[in-house]
Design a protein around this motif. Structure first.
Motif: not given
Length: 436
Positions: A202-227
């Motif tokens: 950003s062109e703007l300053p940021i006062a703190t460093r936020p924590l972003v948690v990213i959750d990749p869905g499914h995984g392991g025995i749960d494959s999710g959608a398949e093609a």
């Protein structure tokens, strides 16, 4: 829940400060004629009067169209280009305006002078051929404003290359400081052009460093959608999450952690608990589903609501919420007592923040990728239930649609979409800073 699920607290900090990933610094491209031309605006010279060296316009693109959209809180200039090119921008006073030059040989914009009727910081804009190798867009301001981010997008599918400039209100002091800074830069011995704001930056300053948690869905025995061909949702979203993580880390503005970084299985409540226990500032769950109607395609962003927006939204939510049962786990029973008033207020605030986050992400996705109609949607996704963490679920597209499927497997599309998500996250936190 096993205690080792929380051990990545330290790792989340190390990803931005202790890893071998380098913090991205914007690389500025030398663009002497363009900057000399903009510098002439600072001293009152016209494009014809400026002593810029002659530069051949051979190979430079055409400016095809331009448009401004705005609300009270923000404005966006989009310039459609026949190909990617370089740009420079400057803040000017008396009258207050922003000038954006792009290296281009011609302009075929149908309406080069436009009054902006929507309420916001831009009153009108005009385009002109300021020289043989440049087209200038001048934004006349109705109130002080500043550029939040500016970036060039390559052509994709039926969308042309684009310069996107996001603008937000500023104080009179901030605008005057930008004018002074640009005036000083105009006298530099070696002017340089503006580089695209890095994704997540950003062109703007940021006062703190936020924590972003990213959750990749499914995984392991749960494959999710398949093609067909053995393509699994769990693999697509993990690869995308890792790409997004690197972008956010490289911006230098965020700590980033993934709920899973390999093909492992986590229950839905574990994913939520990880975000809450580590005091995440936002939680993003990444998915790419399938539906029985193959014509449905496009990205969308969900917030939680017990009442699904439509039948498809309910089907998607029910499918995701059943993943624990499929994997052999029972959903936890909810406590029967009435929710405390304070907790209820907290949930309402989180829903508001989640909606704001979803809007920020969609705002950045709009010029970049195909979206579903009404892309900000609501559904009862269990993984979005945290009462104290703004949470959204991003549907990248549908494995059941041939066009979406091709995009999901394409590196350029993945990078373009990850860039847009990173920009959306950044603008969301910029907005929080402005509200404080």
């Amino acid at each position: 829940m096993p205690s080792n699920r929380l051990k990545w607290v330290k790792w989340a900090t190390l990803t931005s400060e202790g890893s071998d990933l380098r913090v991205f610094k914007p690389v500025r491209t030398l663009l002497l004629p363009l900057l000399i031309c903009l510098a002439s605006l600072m001293t009152g010279a016209t494009g014809q009067d400026a002593a810029a060296p002659e530069v051949a316009s051979v190979g430079l693109p055409n400016v095809m169209d331009a448009r401004v959209t705005q609300t009270r809180d923000r404005a966006r200039l989009v310039i459609d280009l026949a190909d990617k090119t370089e740009f420079a921008l400057v803040s000017l006073s008396e009258p207050d305006r922003l000038a954006i030059d792009v290296r281009a040989a011609t302009s075929t914009v149908p309406e080069p002078n436009v009054e902006v009727t929507d309420e916001g910081v831009i009153a009108q804009y005009q385009l002109e051929q300021a020289g043989p190798d440049r087209v200038r867009t001048t934004l006349m301001l109705s109130a002080p404003a500043q550029v939040q981010q500016a970036y060039v997008l390559a052509a994709f599918e039926d969308q042309p290359a684009r310069l996107v400039v996001d603008i937000i209100p500023a104080t009179a002091e901030e605008f005057a400081a930008n004018v002074a800074k640009d005036f000083e830069a105009s006298g530099a011995a070696v002017p340089v052009a503006d580089a695209s704001t890095p994704a997540g930056g950003s062109e703007l300053p940021i006062a703190t460093r936020p924590l972003v948690v990213i959750d990749p869905g499914h995984g392991g025995i749960d494959s999710g959608a398949e093609a067909p061909g053995g393509i699994k949702e769990k693999d697509i979203v993990l690869a995308f999450a890792l790409k997004l993580q690197q972008l956010l880390i490289a911006s230098g503005r965020f700590d980033v952690a993934l709920t899973r970084e390999d093909d492992s299985y986590l229950r839905l409540e574990e994913r939520v608990a990880l975000a809450r226990a580590n005091k995440a500032d936002i939680f993003l769950s990444i998915h790419a589903d399938s539906f029985q109607q193959p014509e449905i395609r496009g990205a969308s962003v969900y917030t939680r609501d017990e009442n699904a927006t439509d039948v498809l939204d309910k089907v998607l939510a029910d499918s995701e919420n059943k993943s624990d049962v499929i994997a052999g786990f029972a959903m936890p029973r909810m406590a029967p007592e009435v929710v405390d008033i304070l907790l209820d207020l907290m949930r309402r605030e989180m829903r508001h923040q989640s909606y704001t986050l979803a809007r920020s992400i969609v705002h950045q996705l709009e010029p970049s990728v195909a979206l579903r109609r009404f892309p900000v949607r609501q559904a009862d996704f269990f993984v979005l239930q945290a009462p104290d963490v703004p949470s959204v679920l991003v549907e990248l597209g549908f494995l059941s649609n041939a066009d979406d499927m091709a995009n999901l497997l394409q590196g350029d599309w993945q990078g373009r979409t990850a860039d847009a998500l990173a920009r959306g996250i950044s603008t969301y936190f910029d907005g929080l800073g402005a509200d404080e």
